[in-house]
Design an enzyme around this catalytic site. Structure first.
Site, short mmCIF file in Angstrom:
data_model
loop_
_atom_site.label_atom_id
_atom_site.label_comp_id
_atom_site.label_asym_id
_atom_site.label_seq_id
_atom_site.Cartn_x
_atom_site.Cartn_y
_atom_site.Cartn_z
N SER A 6 -10.23 5.01 -5.43
CA SER A 6 -11.36 4.08 -5.60
C SER A 6 -12.72 4.74 -5.83
O SER A 6 -13.73 4.05 -5.87
CB SER A 6 -11.45 3.14 -4.40
OG SER A 6 -11.75 3.88 -3.25
N ARG A 20 -29.67 -0.41 -5.55
CA ARG A 20 -28.68 -0.59 -6.62
C ARG A 20 -27.71 -1.72 -6.29
O ARG A 20 -27.36 -2.54 -7.14
CB ARG A 20 -27.93 0.73 -6.82
CG ARG A 20 -26.88 0.69 -7.87
CD ARG A 20 -26.25 2.08 -8.08
NE ARG A 20 -24.97 1.90 -8.68
CZ ARG A 20 -23.82 1.82 -8.02
NH1 ARG A 20 -23.81 1.96 -6.71
NH2 ARG A 20 -22.71 1.60 -8.65
N LEU A 47 2.15 4.41 -5.98
CA LEU A 47 2.07 3.87 -7.35
C LEU A 47 2.74 4.75 -8.40
O LEU A 47 3.11 4.27 -9.47
CB LEU A 47 0.60 3.63 -7.73
CG LEU A 47 -0.08 2.46 -6.99
CD1 LEU A 47 -1.58 2.46 -7.26
CD2 LEU A 47 0.55 1.13 -7.38
N TYR A 96 -13.06 8.42 -12.98
CA TYR A 96 -12.69 7.15 -12.34
C TYR A 96 -13.04 5.96 -13.24
O TYR A 96 -12.21 5.07 -13.47
CB TYR A 96 -13.44 7.06 -11.00
CG TYR A 96 -13.43 5.71 -10.33
CD1 TYR A 96 -12.27 5.20 -9.76
CD2 TYR A 96 -14.60 4.94 -10.28
CE1 TYR A 96 -12.28 3.95 -9.14
CE2 TYR A 96 -14.61 3.70 -9.66
CZ TYR A 96 -13.44 3.22 -9.10
OH TYR A 96 -13.44 1.98 -8.50
N LYS A 137 -10.69 3.05 -15.24
CA LYS A 137 -10.86 1.59 -15.16
C LYS A 137 -10.92 0.99 -16.57
O LYS A 137 -10.39 -0.10 -16.82
CB LYS A 137 -12.12 1.25 -14.36
CG LYS A 137 -12.01 1.65 -12.89
CD LYS A 137 -10.83 0.98 -12.22
CE LYS A 137 -10.68 1.30 -10.76
NZ LYS A 137 -9.51 0.63 -10.15
N GLY A 150 -4.87 2.17 -5.97
CA GLY A 150 -5.32 3.29 -6.77
C GLY A 150 -6.41 4.06 -6.04
O GLY A 150 -6.69 3.79 -4.87
N ASN A 196 -17.62 -1.49 -11.93
CA ASN A 196 -18.91 -1.29 -12.62
C ASN A 196 -18.98 0.09 -13.24
O ASN A 196 -19.73 0.31 -14.18
CB ASN A 196 -20.06 -1.55 -11.64
CG ASN A 196 -20.21 -0.46 -10.58
OD1 ASN A 196 -20.94 0.50 -10.77
ND2 ASN A 196 -19.52 -0.59 -9.45
N HIS A 197 -18.17 1.03 -12.73
CA HIS A 197 -18.22 2.40 -13.26
C HIS A 197 -17.54 2.54 -14.63
O HIS A 197 -17.69 3.57 -15.28
CB HIS A 197 -17.66 3.38 -12.23
CG HIS A 197 -18.49 3.37 -10.98
ND1 HIS A 197 -19.77 3.89 -10.95
CD2 HIS A 197 -18.25 2.84 -9.75
CE1 HIS A 197 -20.28 3.69 -9.74
NE2 HIS A 197 -19.39 3.06 -9.00
N ASP A 257 0.87 -1.18 0.00
CA ASP A 257 0.00 0.00 0.00
C ASP A 257 0.90 1.22 0.00
O ASP A 257 2.12 1.10 0.17
CB ASP A 257 -0.93 0.00 1.23
CG ASP A 257 -2.27 0.69 0.90
OD1 ASP A 257 -2.22 1.83 0.40
OD2 ASP A 257 -3.32 0.08 1.11
#
Ligand code: 15L
Length: 279
Positions: free
Chosen positions: A72, A171, A49, A133, A137, A70, A109-110, A32
């Site tokens: 989130s 959701r 990172l 974001y 992805k 990363g 999912n985004h 991390d």
């Protein structure tokens, strides 16, 4: 798969899966950007990172990487650029240099958040991100495809819904992913002999799923959980939340509504799109 590196290990998802992964991969190494609580006394490699040398040191001697690291949620362009674009590139490139064989990329999912809630989409659905974001992805998925085809690293991108044991709202009844099911998907990505470059949906076996996860099932995914068992809780929580026409219409929920100013009636008319993937 002896030496597995888990990045973003200090986050909520990392914390949930660390003990489960440790039981399967005794050589688990955590990473991390900052020191983290380490109750399982696992080796820890601190790496920001954007710091290429630190990422290379983190990946040294590693066979497989579970890249949760990363940013989130939605963030400023600079934040997303550093953590999720440059950071993701650094991780894949370090993996190539270190000779790592497998990468699990935590997509979201985004990446497909602007599909409507009345559509069911397969792994082949093209990205339709709902945020910077989500774009990052989609970038990670594309990067993974390139490292798979050009460098022979087996890459699995998981379009993760929402990891936890309780659906937080209506959701999440469609997208919840119990951590035990997540670990099952990770194992497939790290160990299945036929992985080249796959996109799976990171959801449990939810009755109300918006995703056709048959690609994951083909590789043996058999989720054990279904958010539906807690539908009453999710519905009660939903009643406490304010409604928003954009957030409520699209799969990405509130991420779709952030900074949103398009005329969706006009867009929907022009799109004239039905997601018919059956052929
Ligand atoms: C995500 O990708 C985020 O990392 C997580 O914090 C949740 O917002 C989740 O999606 C979700 O859509 O519920």
């Amino acid at each position: 798969m002896k030496h597995v590196l888990l990045t973003g290990a200090g986050g909520d998802v990392g914390t949930r899966i660390t003990p489960l992964l440790k039981a399967i991969y005794p050589g688990l190494v955590l990473s991390d950007m900052l020191p983290i609580p380490n109750p399982h006394a696992l080796p820890f490699r601190q790496a920001e990172l954007t710091d290429t040398a630190a990422v290379e040191a983190a990946v040294d001697g590693i066979d497989g990487i579970v890249h949760l690291g990363g940013y989130s949620v939605e963030g400023s362009w600079q934040t997303i650029l550093d953590a999720n674009i440059i950071g993701c590139y650094n991780m894949f490139e370090a993996a190539r240099k270190a000779g790592a064989r497998r990468i699990i990329f935590a997509s979201s999912n985004h990446a497909v958040g602007f599909y409507s809630r009345d559509e069911t989409i397969p792994a082949e659905a093209p990205p339709l991100p709902d945020s910077r974001y989500g774009v990052s992805k989609a970038f990670g998925e594309a990067l993974g495809a390139m490292y798979a085809m050009k460098h022979g690293i087996g890459v699995t991108s998981l379009r993760i819904g929402n990891v936890g044991e309780v659906p937080l709202d209506v959701r999440r009844l469609s997208i919840m992913l119990h951590q035990e099911d997540l670990v099952q998907l990770i194992r497939i990505g790290l160990e299945h002999p036929d992985i080249v470059n796959e996109v799976f949906y990171g959801i449990s076996g939810n009755t109300r799923a918006w995703y056709d996860n048959s690609r994951a099932e083909k590789f043996g995914y058999r989720p054990k959980h279904d958010a539906e068992t807690q539908a009453a809780h999710a519905e009660a929580e939903q009643n406490r939340l304010p409604s928003n026409a954009i957030a409520d219409a699209y799969q990405g929920g509130a991420f779709c509504a952030i900074e949103h100013d398009a005329d969706m009636a006009d867009i929907t008319d022009k799109l004239d799109r039905t997601m018919d993937f059956s052929g």
